[in-house]
Design an enzyme around this catalytic site. Sequence first.
Site, short mmCIF file in Angstrom:
data_model
loop_
_atom_site.label_atom_id
_atom_site.label_comp_id
_atom_site.label_asym_id
_atom_site.label_seq_id
_atom_site.Cartn_x
_atom_site.Cartn_y
_atom_site.Cartn_z
N GLY A 9 0.30 -6.95 -1.28
CA GLY A 9 0.28 -5.54 -0.87
C GLY A 9 1.37 -5.31 0.16
O GLY A 9 1.19 -4.58 1.14
N GLY A 12 3.62 -1.50 1.39
CA GLY A 12 3.04 -0.31 1.99
C GLY A 12 3.49 -0.12 3.42
O GLY A 12 4.45 -0.75 3.90
N GLN A 13 2.76 0.74 4.13
CA GLN A 13 3.14 1.11 5.50
C GLN A 13 3.15 -0.13 6.41
O GLN A 13 4.07 -0.31 7.20
CB GLN A 13 2.14 2.15 6.04
CG GLN A 13 2.61 2.78 7.34
CD GLN A 13 1.50 3.50 8.10
OE1 GLN A 13 0.36 3.59 7.64
NE2 GLN A 13 1.83 4.01 9.26
N ILE A 36 2.08 -4.65 -6.42
CA ILE A 36 1.94 -4.19 -7.79
C ILE A 36 3.08 -3.23 -8.14
O ILE A 36 3.35 -2.96 -9.31
CB ILE A 36 0.56 -3.50 -7.97
CG1 ILE A 36 0.15 -3.42 -9.41
CG2 ILE A 36 0.52 -2.15 -7.29
CD1 ILE A 36 -1.26 -2.90 -9.61
N ARG A 37 3.72 -2.65 -7.11
CA ARG A 37 4.80 -1.71 -7.39
C ARG A 37 6.13 -2.21 -6.84
O ARG A 37 6.18 -2.99 -5.89
CB ARG A 37 4.47 -0.30 -6.89
CG ARG A 37 4.44 -0.18 -5.40
CD ARG A 37 4.05 1.22 -4.96
NE ARG A 37 3.55 1.21 -3.60
CZ ARG A 37 4.22 1.64 -2.55
NH1 ARG A 37 5.42 2.13 -2.68
NH2 ARG A 37 3.68 1.59 -1.33
N TYR A 143 -14.28 3.96 1.28
CA TYR A 143 -13.33 3.09 2.00
C TYR A 143 -14.05 2.33 3.12
O TYR A 143 -13.98 1.10 3.21
CB TYR A 143 -12.20 3.96 2.56
CG TYR A 143 -11.18 3.23 3.41
CD1 TYR A 143 -10.32 2.30 2.83
CD2 TYR A 143 -11.06 3.50 4.77
CE1 TYR A 143 -9.37 1.66 3.61
CE2 TYR A 143 -10.11 2.86 5.54
CZ TYR A 143 -9.27 1.93 4.95
OH TYR A 143 -8.33 1.30 5.73
N LYS A 147 -14.86 -1.64 3.47
CA LYS A 147 -14.36 -2.43 4.60
C LYS A 147 -15.51 -3.15 5.31
O LYS A 147 -15.37 -4.31 5.71
CB LYS A 147 -13.60 -1.54 5.60
CG LYS A 147 -12.23 -1.08 5.10
CD LYS A 147 -11.25 -2.23 4.94
CE LYS A 147 -9.87 -1.79 4.54
NZ LYS A 147 -8.97 -2.92 4.22
P1 NAD Z 1 -0.52 1.19 1.87
O1 NAD Z 1 -1.31 2.03 0.92
O2 NAD Z 1 0.64 1.80 2.55
O3 NAD Z 1 -0.06 -0.15 1.14
C1 NAD Z 1 -0.89 -0.87 0.27
C2 NAD Z 1 0.00 -1.62 -0.70
O4 NAD Z 1 -0.85 -2.31 -1.64
C3 NAD Z 1 0.90 -0.69 -1.53
O5 NAD Z 1 2.24 -1.12 -1.47
C4 NAD Z 1 0.35 -0.82 -2.96
O6 NAD Z 1 1.36 -0.73 -3.95
C5 NAD Z 1 -0.27 -2.21 -2.92
N1 NAD Z 1 -1.30 -2.36 -3.96
C6 NAD Z 1 -2.18 -1.44 -4.41
N2 NAD Z 1 -2.93 -1.97 -5.39
C7 NAD Z 1 -2.52 -3.25 -5.56
C8 NAD Z 1 -2.92 -4.31 -6.41
N3 NAD Z 1 -3.90 -4.13 -7.33
N4 NAD Z 1 -2.29 -5.50 -6.31
C9 NAD Z 1 -1.29 -5.68 -5.41
N5 NAD Z 1 -0.86 -4.71 -4.57
C10 NAD Z 1 -1.48 -3.51 -4.65
O7 NAD Z 1 -1.57 0.63 2.95
P2 NAD Z 1 -1.25 0.12 4.44
O8 NAD Z 1 -1.33 1.31 5.33
O9 NAD Z 1 -0.07 -0.74 4.46
O10 NAD Z 1 -2.59 -0.71 4.71
C11 NAD Z 1 -2.67 -2.10 4.49
C12 NAD Z 1 -4.07 -2.57 4.86
O11 NAD Z 1 -4.38 -2.17 6.21
C13 NAD Z 1 -5.18 -1.97 4.00
O12 NAD Z 1 -6.20 -2.92 3.82
C14 NAD Z 1 -5.71 -0.83 4.84
O13 NAD Z 1 -7.04 -0.55 4.53
C15 NAD Z 1 -5.57 -1.40 6.23
N6 NAD Z 1 -5.51 -0.36 7.26
C16 NAD Z 1 -4.44 0.47 7.37
C17 NAD Z 1 -4.43 1.46 8.34
C18 NAD Z 1 -3.25 2.39 8.51
O14 NAD Z 1 -3.29 3.28 9.38
N7 NAD Z 1 -2.17 2.21 7.76
C19 NAD Z 1 -5.52 1.62 9.21
C20 NAD Z 1 -6.63 0.78 9.04
C21 NAD Z 1 -6.60 -0.22 8.08
#
Ligand code: NAD
Length: 314
Positions: A9, A12-13, A36-37, A143, A147
């Site tokens: 993953g 992502g952010q 995945i992307r 969600y 978690k």
């Molecule tokens: P995001 O949505 O920006 O990134 C998630 C990534 O996972 C994406 O690039 C997506 O393409 C990839 N993904 C989705 N499905 C997939 C699959 N089946 N196989 C492989 N990759 C896959 O999320 P983020 O903000 O980077 O968050 C990452 C983690 O941190 C998550 O568990 C999220 O719950 C947790 N989190 C984030 C925040 C926040 O503010 N960003 C806050 C609390 C918790």
Amino acid sequence: MKEKIVVLGSNGQIGTELVSMLRKIYSVDAVVACDIRRPDYDIKNSGPFEFVNVLDKEMLLNIFNKHKPTQVYLLAALLSATGEQNPKLAWDLNMNGLLNVLDFALQFKTAKFYWPSSIAVFGPHSPKDVTPQYCIMDPNTVYGTSKLAGERWCEYYYLKYGLDIRSIRYPGLISWRAAPGGGTTDYAIHIFHDALKKAGYESFLSAETELPMMYMDDAIRGTIELMDAPASQISVRSSYNFAGISFTPVELATEIKKHIPNFELTFSKGDPRQQIAGGWPKSIDDSIAREDWGWKPEFDLAKITADMLNNLKR
Ligand code: NAD
């Protein structure tokens, strides 16, 4: 031991920033980014990248076989707002993705495992102010439910199988490098883009909605500090409360106005994210993380605002 780190993953952010920091620390080839992307950021050009779906056990087996990771970071998930639009998919990805990767980590004797939780594990009956590590937890989003269940599984794999699992309950994370993934706190990122583009922003959260937030630099540093801490210092194997600062949309707008005096904040009504935010804490007690592994945030609201505006301007 030579480290090999797999980040699932990665695009992502959080992943985009975590991968580049880990590559700085451990070397480019030591960190395999997986998603995945297709990466639209320079992850792919800056080091190894693999297409992996965490729901596909065949693909996961190949990755574990090929790289034999010493550390795994599992970031793939559906976030709070997108999760509510597709609850079954959110449950499937957030739960089965976690269980799949936990099992491969056990099978391949991965030394350390990181999985993030969220303040979404708290619910309407949790104390709202300085929410403690242990209290009533009744999340009312898919969600948050996934978690909280994930945290219980992490602790279970630690207690039952000895897997060295580490986890943090992130608050809303603010960053400028990659777009946010569909969370309830995304307003605190969009507001900076719109402030620079049109000196105005329509907030989907109400004026007085106070939420726990953190700058990405602090979150990445804290995550790596937790992963580097000796196992003997980790007393929480579900997920640590973790705090930066708390603010409302109005307080954030007041800070932005110091840089863009004609900035105007308006509000939309009836957004479903307002209801999600209403069930979450206003502030978090992270004293156990501070005591166990010395956690301390560095970015306050003034520093976050100045850094966001400077970087987005560029
Ligand atoms: P995001 O949505 O920006 O990134 C998630 C990534 O996972 C994406 O690039 C997506 O393409 C990839 N993904 C989705 N499905 C997939 C699959 N089946 N196989 C492989 N990759 C896959 O999320 P983020 O903000 O980077 O968050 C990452 C983690 O941190 C998550 O568990 C999220 O719950 C947790 N989190 C984030 C925040 C926040 O503010 N960003 C806050 C609390 C918790």
